[in-house]
Design an enzyme around this catalytic site. Structure first.
Site, PDB file in Angstrom:
ATOM      1  N   CYS A 112     113.093   1.458  52.070  1.00 58.28           N
ATOM      2  CA  CYS A 112     112.314   0.560  52.363  1.00 58.28           C
ATOM      3  C   CYS A 112     111.623   0.149  53.718  1.00 58.28           C
ATOM      4  CB  CYS A 112     112.571  -0.662  51.893  1.00 58.28           C
ATOM      5  SG  CYS A 112     113.326  -0.827  50.290  1.00 58.28           S
ATOM      6  N   GLU A 159     103.822  -4.910  41.092  1.00 57.63           N
ATOM      7  CA  GLU A 159     105.239  -5.026  40.577  1.00 57.63           C
ATOM      8  C   GLU A 159     104.936  -6.574  39.781  1.00 57.63           C
ATOM      9  OE1 GLU A 159     108.739  -5.830  42.353  1.00 57.63           O
ATOM     10  OE2 GLU A 159     110.025  -4.763  40.814  1.00 57.63           O
ATOM     11  N   CYS A 195     115.110  -0.986  41.631  1.00 57.02           N
ATOM     12  CA  CYS A 195     114.556  -1.840  42.185  1.00 57.02           C
ATOM     13  C   CYS A 195     113.368  -1.522  43.021  1.00 57.02           C
ATOM     14  CB  CYS A 195     115.415  -2.473  43.193  1.00 57.02           C
ATOM     15  SG  CYS A 195     116.440  -1.185  44.223  1.00 57.02           S
ATOM     16  N   GLU A 206     123.586  -5.112  38.464  1.00 56.77           N
ATOM     17  CA  GLU A 206     123.635  -3.629  38.296  1.00 56.77           C
ATOM     18  C   GLU A 206     124.813  -2.981  38.438  1.00 56.77           C
ATOM     19  OE1 GLU A 206     120.251  -2.135  40.052  1.00 56.77           O
ATOM     20  OE2 GLU A 206     120.641  -0.254  39.984  1.00 56.77           O
ATOM     21  N   LYS A 229     104.932  -3.651  45.721  1.00 59.23           N
ATOM     22  CA  LYS A 229     105.330  -4.975  45.320  1.00 59.23           C
ATOM     23  C   LYS A 229     104.414  -5.671  44.760  1.00 59.23           C
ATOM     24  CE  LYS A 229     109.678  -4.448  45.671  1.00 59.23           C
ATOM     25  NZ  LYS A 229     110.959  -4.615  44.835  1.00 59.23           N
ATOM     26  N   SER A 241     118.363   1.307  35.165  1.00 58.14           N
ATOM     27  CA  SER A 241     118.902  -0.025  35.120  1.00 58.14           C
ATOM     28  C   SER A 241     117.917  -1.037  34.759  1.00 58.14           C
ATOM     29  CB  SER A 241     119.323  -0.348  36.687  1.00 58.14           C
ATOM     30  OG  SER A 241     119.593  -1.842  36.659  1.00 58.14           O
ATOM     31  N   GLU A 300     126.482  -3.596  35.216  1.00 61.25           N
ATOM     32  CA  GLU A 300     125.727  -2.570  34.219  1.00 61.25           C
ATOM     33  C   GLU A 300     126.575  -1.230  34.323  1.00 61.25           C
ATOM     34  OE1 GLU A 300     121.669  -2.706  35.170  1.00 61.25           O
ATOM     35  OE2 GLU A 300     121.044  -1.462  33.147  1.00 61.25           O
ATOM     36  N   GLU A 327     108.051  -9.429  31.313  1.00 61.76           N
ATOM     37  CA  GLU A 327     109.153  -9.790  31.850  1.00 61.76           C
ATOM     38  C   GLU A 327     109.114 -10.551  33.283  1.00 61.76           C
ATOM     39  OE1 GLU A 327     109.680  -6.370  30.663  1.00 61.76           O
ATOM     40  OE2 GLU A 327     109.952  -7.112  28.569  1.00 61.76           O
TER      41      GLU A 327
END
Lengths: 656, 593, 222
Positions: free
Chosen positions: B521, B373, B311, B290, B370, B331, B293, B379
């Site tokens: 988190c 996710e 994230c 990142e 999550k 990102s 990036e 991907e």
């Protein structure tokens, strides 16, 4: 209409209100229209053209005598003013032919029971007669005939017409007779009296004292002062009858503090039910130093059985608007709202029209009457939620949210609509305000008793002979209202109780009907004044069923936010349901009391806090009836629900 | 539901009496808070320390001398001279009836409920000694909503406290949950009778974290873990997120902020995992990708600014549903969870000579999203298999440990397995709001200047304010950054960027970090119950301490990260890196029906 | 309340299309049953036809959506400067359509910037708003206290029996919707009810079938 100035309005205050010698007023509120007043009015409008003399036909607000809708008031030059009830299409045509053209009153339609007098002030032209006794056999026709014969004998038949009345406001007093135009009334007239009546009173114009009915008319129309007098949609008429004179007085030199002082003198308390002193609410809101401030008129009359607010909004919207403007001036509000339930479309329309007219006349908007005070009002609709009559829920509703109440403090006067200081007043309260400003707070405080001053409008319905709107000074007894004014129980049955305060109130049993109506007295008896609904119940009405009815209403209307009301009301209803079906269980009455206490103490708003009242009140005075359901089981319940009690239910008070 | 209002003329300190004891508190304090001063804990249900009072349950009623009613302590401010009783016969009687009413519409299925042992209603029933059903129970069966795989709603257990609605609407600005209908029919449900999957729900799990009962619980997938662990054909590995280690102790009775990293490693190994990895490692890796990036976009002007972190899967879901005009700003780097998964099934498999088809990657996350996710897009299968097989929340791990009979608090300290287990302090900071930004800045600075920051602590992005802004000078150029946590704070930040877009000005920020959960988190939806501002602060402090305690504190210095690039990926943003470690986003406006 | 304007008829093509698809599905099922699979050339042909149909459907949807958008934009433009106008907007929609369709609610949410969840919170709270299409005729029986005491429950039972529908529900043929309301303020005329916006008072149970008949077949004169 151009913007008015003070001088224009002053001219209006001096104008003769009742211009015109011949007119017809048709009471056109929702109730009247439902009874057919619309078609009746059309018949009049079409028919007056054929009469050959000018007769103005006006659609006015309701006089409040709902049991006799459609109502029509006639003024004919040289005749006394007459109010007719139950005017159907045929009667309307007869009014045109007989009354207006022929100067003869119609039989069986005349209503005459206010403003009775004790002395003759001129020759008698009409005599009304009605047998008001509740025993079998109606002697009205006989007395009409006898009187007519006696008049013929004295050669007066062409000067005096004897007419059977529909209702004379006198009940259970034998045969009643009223002389028009004087309005002297005799009661308990017996056949032998006829001769002396004609001699002494008709010919001699003297009162016969032992026949004279002396009881004064208890009604005092303050809030309903204008209802039925003019077309609420005719702005000029409203002005001619003195609407906005209160505003004139306020804006020509009074300070807001002076207005509040006048209200304090009057003793006016919130007529929506809480009875909070109006002047104090305005003063507290005035004291908060934040702008903008809001004033809201609470027209969300959701009490089943109450329709006073509707009648006033439909019949005299400008007075309510005037009260709103005065209130806004007192508290320093620049914006106001009418919150009207969507179930009252006619009221909404008339208020919207009134706002438009007031704006055009410069009585709303910027710089009202050049005083520097600016205020505008809008209408907002309810949408079928009784709980939105509660202050904080009403505010949430206008803000576009669910109508759930919020905890107080903070009170709306501190933080209300859109977070701003807000005062909320009931329709009736605001309608009384202009009268107070015009005639003075001291005048208003003359009516009523101690801590409950002024007048109150009650909607008396149910098993009552003449359901209607009644405005009386506080302190009048329940018995006066139900029996003297409204004619007692329908069908002559025995009265069981009178319910006041709607779903938040309680029942007052027969032996307590001599209670003087006031905020305090009703609370002591386990009820409340509420918005003014008064339901009469007779011996066929089951108290268990009645309390179940009210509880079901609260359960339906509960907003559901707080557990005590949401679940408590529902569980109480489950218990009452099984009791009413004769399947009550041991401990049910105790459970009802325990849940009632929890609801009263722990509910977030007035709906939950007062929902147990009908049940508790019924338990207080009619516990034997509940016990009979529990002991008598299913068969007793079945008999009660058919309206026939198994045995006379004791009306004695249980241990309170 | 309004914060208390202060009367203008009130004194700064209010003196009153509670149960006869004198109390002095600042004006504006509620009776509930004031009572704590004299060790009085008035019973509550709907009131949550973390949220504004809704005044729904009616349990916290008290008596005030001279007032006829029983006002609620949670929302009534104290007034000078108040004489309050919190504990009288009458109060207890009424509270008990209210509790009985609540229980009468609640299913009696405690033994098979997801909150058995942690339910607040259960605790109240126990404390009040409820025995038997005085009021007949009436519960209408309603099918639960398990449509989105992360949280499960059992509507019959809802007590209408309003916490989840407040969190979803006010704190998260997602508006997936609402109260519908009224009276006894009031129910908490997504707008207009649709399933959660069809609603704007971003699976952040804040609702489940604040729910007092078993109405909203995380989707418990512990049986799947056992099945995998006991399947001899599978090679089970596990990764553990930064935020879990400073909160798991609370599920075992420790105060918040105890860093139990070592014990966690031991526990996981004893549960039967063949390799223990650490998400902090892949956090460092994420930073490499990142930060590179960011350099691409900021220095070499290739790509949209501001760059926005991605994230957090709740945040990406929220962005795809609501703020999809920012897709090009995101990102493309995957989250650390996904990066570690794909590396486990490629790099690790190769190095260890394992068949990737047999590798089972479990992750322990503070997060309910999550779970979503794992299958977000194609991907997430970049390794040729599903990169991460299962995501468990902290709460599920606690149950797993207890089921296995592990005496967690007395375990010796363990270690993680290298090649995917070592991490720097920067990686550990991912668990706290502002942490990703701080880690990224530390490395971006190095990537641009070739040197490290003098002070690597980036203070402006630390703390629990909803939106934090800062300016960092990289070699004379000013980089403007913003950090937002709690999704309700996102709108104002993005609106500023939109405004600048509209007028063609320079963007107000170059780099934005967003964490869906308040606190980042550490305040995740899957963390142990009982979170509030103080708990978040303690958990956050533990992570910042952990960062200070690490020998290495810069992601680009992580030797294992360096090795992955040397041996496998090449360099950040390489073709292989893009293949394995990057993802795409699509606009998916809400309300399909 | 049903809208007063004349409703144009459903175009015939729409009905034919519906039958088309059903027949197609049926023949496909028959092929699958007979052969165990659908041959590729048939599948390809049908896919092509479907693509064309889908495209047309998308155009239809845009048309319908833009109509909804126009209506909502007009409403929002009228009320956008007013505070506290959400309920008034919903009232206008309710009066226009007899209920609040979900598509319109979503468009209002979009245009006003009010979350759909908030709109549904409000819609389901206030009993005035209906979420399902109403019947052609509406009968609302008042169950306020005065009406209750004077025999409204009997009227309600009569209405349920004649219309064969529960309170708060619409008949399957969508002809009648039966409601119970709490106090329309005509307590002096109890028992009362509102049929298609017109209030009737002083009724009893026998008036119910008469009013029903009178409404569904209006005579020349009242």
């Amino acid at each position: 209409m151009n913007k008015l100035k003070f001088t224009d309005l002053e001219k209006y205050s001096k104008t003769m209100a009742d211009s015109g010698l011949n007119w017809i007023r048709v009471s056109m509120d929702t109730g009247g229209i439902a009874a057919g007043a619309d078609t009746v009015c059309t018949i009049f409008e079409k028919g007056v053209g054929t009469l050959g003399f000018g007769v103005e036909v006006r659609r006015v607000g309701s006089l409040g005598y709902s049991f006799a809708d459609p109502l029509v008031e006639i003024a004919r030059e040289g005749m006394p003013r007459i109010v007719y009830g139950h005017v159907d299409d045929n009667a309307a045509r007869e009014i045109l032919e007989q009354h207006l053209a022929g100067r003869r009153l119609l039989d069986d339609h005349v209503l005459a029971w206010r403003n009775r007098s004790l002395a003759f002030d001129g020759p008698t032209t009409y005599i009304l007669v009605k047998d008001t006794s509740t025993e079998k056999g109606d002697k009205t026709q006989f007395f009409q005939f006898s009187l007519a014969e006696e008049l013929k004998r004295c050669n007066l038949q062409d000067k005096v017409q004897v007419v059977r009345a529909l209702d004379m406001g006198v009940y259970d007093e034998g045969v009643a007779v009223q002389f028009l135009p004087s309005k002297v009334t005799y009661t308990n007239v017996l056949a032998p009296d006829i001769a002396r009546i004609v001699k002494t009173s008709v010919q001699g114009k003297k009162v016969i004292d032992d026949l004279l009915y002396k009881k004064p008319d208890k009604q005092v129309r303050v809030v309903m002062r204008n209802c039925g007098k003019f077309d609420p949609e005719n702005f000029q008429d409203c002005l001619r009858y003195g609407v906005y004179q209160g505003l004139v007085r306020v804006l020509s030199g009074m300070k807001p503090e002076d207005v509040i002082a006048e209200l304090k003198t009057s003793g006016l308390r919130g007529r929506g039910g809480a009875g909070f002193p109006t002047w104090l609410k305005w003063q507290i809101t005035r004291a908060v130093q934040r702008t903008p401030k809001y004033i809201i008129c609470n027209g969300d009359e959701g009490d089943p059985g109450a329709y006073m607010d509707r009648s006033v909004l439909e019949g005299d919207p400008h007075s309510v608007l005037e009260g709103l403007i005065i209130a806004a001036y007192a508290i320093g509000a620049t914006r106001g709202y009418f919150y009207i339930r969507a179930e009252y479309p006619l009221a909404v329309r008339r208020v919207e029209k009134a706002i438009v007219e007031a704006r055009a006349a410069g009585l709303l908007g910027e710089n009202i009457l050049g005083s520097g005070f600016s205020f505008d009002a809008k209408v907002r609709l309810g949408a079928g939620a009784f709980v939105c009559g509660e202050e904080t829920a009403l505010i949430a509703s206008i803000e576009g949210k669910r109508g759930s109440p919020s905890p107080r403090p903070p009170y709306p006067s501190e933080r209300g609509l859109f977070g701003q200081p807000t005062a909320i007043n009931n329709v009736e309260t605001l309608a009384a305000v202009p009268a107070i400003l015009v005639r003075g707070g001291a005048w208003y405080s003359e009516f009523g008793a101690e801590k409950s001053r002024g007048t109150k409008v009650f909607a008396v319905t149910g098993k009552v002979r003449n359901p209607q709107l009644v405005e009386v000074p506080l302190g009048v007894t329940l018995r006066d209202i139900v029996f003297d004014i409204c004619g007692g129980v329908l069908g002559g049955k025995a009265i069981k109780a009178v319910q006041t305060g709607g779903p938040s109130g309680g029942v007052i049993p027969e032996h307590l009907l001599n209670t003087k109506v006031s905020y305090e007295s009703l609370q002591e008896l386990g009820s409340i004044m509420g918005s003014g609904g008064m339901i009469v119940m007779d011996q066929d009405d089951s108290m268990v069923e009645v309390s179940r009815f009210y509880l079901r209403f609260c359960v339906d209307e509960s907003c559901g936010k707080c557990a005590p009301c949401r679940i408590g009301g529902y569980q109480m209803l489950q218990i009452l349901n099984r009791v009413a079906r004769g399947r009550g269980e041991k401990g049910d009455l105790d459970r009802l009391r325990a849940i009632s206490k929890a609801m009263q103490k722990a509910s977030l708003c007035g709906l939950g806090q007062t929902a147990p009242n009908p049940v508790l009140s019924a338990l207080r005075y009619f516990e034997p009836e509940f016990k009979a359901y529990l002991e008598g089981g299913v068969s007793y319940a079945r008999k009660m629900s058919a309206g026939r009690p198994a045995e006379p239910v004791a009306a004695e008070p249980a241990n309170a | 539901m309004v914060a208390t209002a202060t009367p203008p003329a009130a004194p700064a300190i209010v003196n009153l009496k509670i149960n006869g004891m004198p109390v002095s508190v600042p004006a504006g304090t509620t009776i509930l808070e004031a009572a704590r001063q004299v060790q009085v804990k008035i019973p509550t249900l709907c009131k949550n320390d973390d949220l504004l009072p809704t005044a729904a349950c009616g349990l916290c009623i008290v008596q005030i001398a001279g007032q006829p009613r029983m006002p609620r302590a949670c929302c009534t401010p104290v007034a000078e001279g108040m004489d309050i009783t919190t504990n009288s016969g009458e109060l207890t009687e009424v509270r008990r009836t209210v509790l009985e009413l609540l229980l009468s519409t609640h299913p009696s299925s405690c033994l098979t409920c997801g909150r058995n042992g942690t339910c607040e209603l259960q605790a109240l029933a126990a404390d009040f000694g409820i025995r038997g059903e005085n009021i007949k129970r009436v519960v209408t069966p309603v099918a639960p909503d398990a449509s989105n795989g992360s949280i499960i709603i059992d509507f019959t257990k809802c007590v209408k406290c309003g916490r989840c609605v407040q969190v979803c609407q006010e704190v998260q600005d997602v508006w997936a949950l609402s109260f519908l209908d009224r009276g006894i029919n009031t129910r908490m449900a997504p707008a207009g009778d649709i399933t959660l999957a069809e609603s704007p729900c971003v699976k952040c799990g804040q609702c489940s974290n604040h729910c007092p009962t078993g109405a909203i619980v995380e989707n418990d997938e512990t049986p799947a873990v056992w099945a995998a662990l006991h399947d001899s054909s599978k090679h089970c590995v596990v990764q553990i997120a930064p935020a879990v280690r400073v909160a798991i102790g609370e599920a075992f009775g420790l105060p918040p902020g105890a860093n139990l990293t070592g014990k966690l490693y031991t526990a996981l190994r004893r549960l039967g995992f063949k390799a223990i990895f650490d998400t902090n490692f892949s956090a460092d890796l994420t930073i490499m990708e990142e930060a590179s990036e960011f350099v691409e976009r900021f220095v070499h002007k290739r790509g949209q600014l501001p760059l926005i972190t991605s994230c957090c899967p709740s945040w990406t879901d929220f962005m795809e549903k609501t703020h999809y005009d920012f897709i090009d700003n995101f990102s493309t780097a995957k989250s650390p969870q996904q990066m570690l998964g794909v590396l486990a099934k490629t790099y690790y498999a190769k190095k260890q000579g394992l068949d990737p088809a047999k590798i089972y990657v479990a992750s322990i996350m503070p997060c309910t999203a999550k779970k979503y996710e794992l299958e977000r897009t194609n991907e997430m299968y970049a390794s040729g298999y599903i990169d991460v097989d299962l995501a468990l929340t902290t709460r599920e791990l606690a149950r797993l440990i207890k089921q296995a009979g592990i005496d967690f608090l007395n375990l010796p300290e363990g270690t993680a397995d290298s090649i995917l287990g070592d991490y720097t302090g920067a990686g550990a900071l991912f668990g706290v709001t502002g942490g990703v930004m701080e880690a990224a800045i530390r490395t971006a600075y190095f990537l641009v200047t070739g040197k490290n920051l003098q002070t690597i602590d980036v203070e402006p992005v630390r703390g629990l304010d909803g939106v934090k802004e800062g300016e960092i000078s990289i070699d004379g150029t000013v980089v403007r950054v913003a950090v937002a946590h709690g999704l309700a704070n996102v709108e104002s930040v993005l609106d500023k960027v939109r405004a600048a877009r509209g007028t063609g000005e320079q963007p107000p920020y170059h780099f934005i970090e967003v964490m869906a959960c308040p606190g980042g988190c550490i305040g995740g939806g899957g963390q142990p119950y009982g979170v509030n501002g103080a708990v978040r602060a303690k958990r956050a402090a533990a992570l910042y301490q952990h960062d200070r305690d690490r020998a290495l504190r810069l992601s680009h210095e992580n030797p294992e990260v360096k090795r992955v690039y040397e041996e496998f990926l090449g360099h950040p943003l390489s073709h292989k890196a893009h293949e394995l470690l990057h993802t795409r986003y699509t606009a998916r406006p809400t309300y399909k029906r | 309340m049903p809208p007063e304007t004349v409703q144009p008829e459903l175009p015939n093509q729409l009905n034919a299309w519906k039958d088309d698809e059903a027949a197609l599905l049926e023949s496909l099922e028959q092929i699958e049953q007979k052969h165990g699979f659908i041959p590729r050339h048939i599948a390809e042909e049908i896919s092509r036809v479907l693509e064309v149909k889908l495209d047309r459907l998308r155009k239809l949807q845009t048309k319908v959506e833009s109509n909804v958008r126009k209506e909502v934009d007009a409403l929002v433009a009228k009320w956008k400067d007013e505070e506290g106008s959400l309920i008034l907007i919903l009232h206008e929609i309710e009066n226009q359509h007899g209920y609040v369709p979900r598509e319109i609610a979503m468009e209002v949410s979009h245009a006003l910037g009010v979350k759909l969840a908030r709109i549904y919170e409000v819609l389901t709270f206030y009993h005035y708003f209906k979420l399902k299409p109403p019947g052609r005729h509406n009968m609302a029986i008042c169950l306020g206290t005065a009406c209750y005491l004077k025999g409204a429950p009997a009227m309600l039972a009569e209405a349920k029996m004649h219309l064969k529908v529960e309170e708060g529900c619409t008949t399957p043929d969508r002809e009648w919707h039966l409601d119970v309301v709490r106090c329309i303020g005509c307590c002096g005329m109890s028992p009362a009810m509102v049929v298609d916006g017109k209030t009737y008072g002083r009724l009893n149970a026998t008036d119910v079938p008469r009013l029903i008949a009178q409404t569904t077949q209006p005579k020349a004169s009242s």
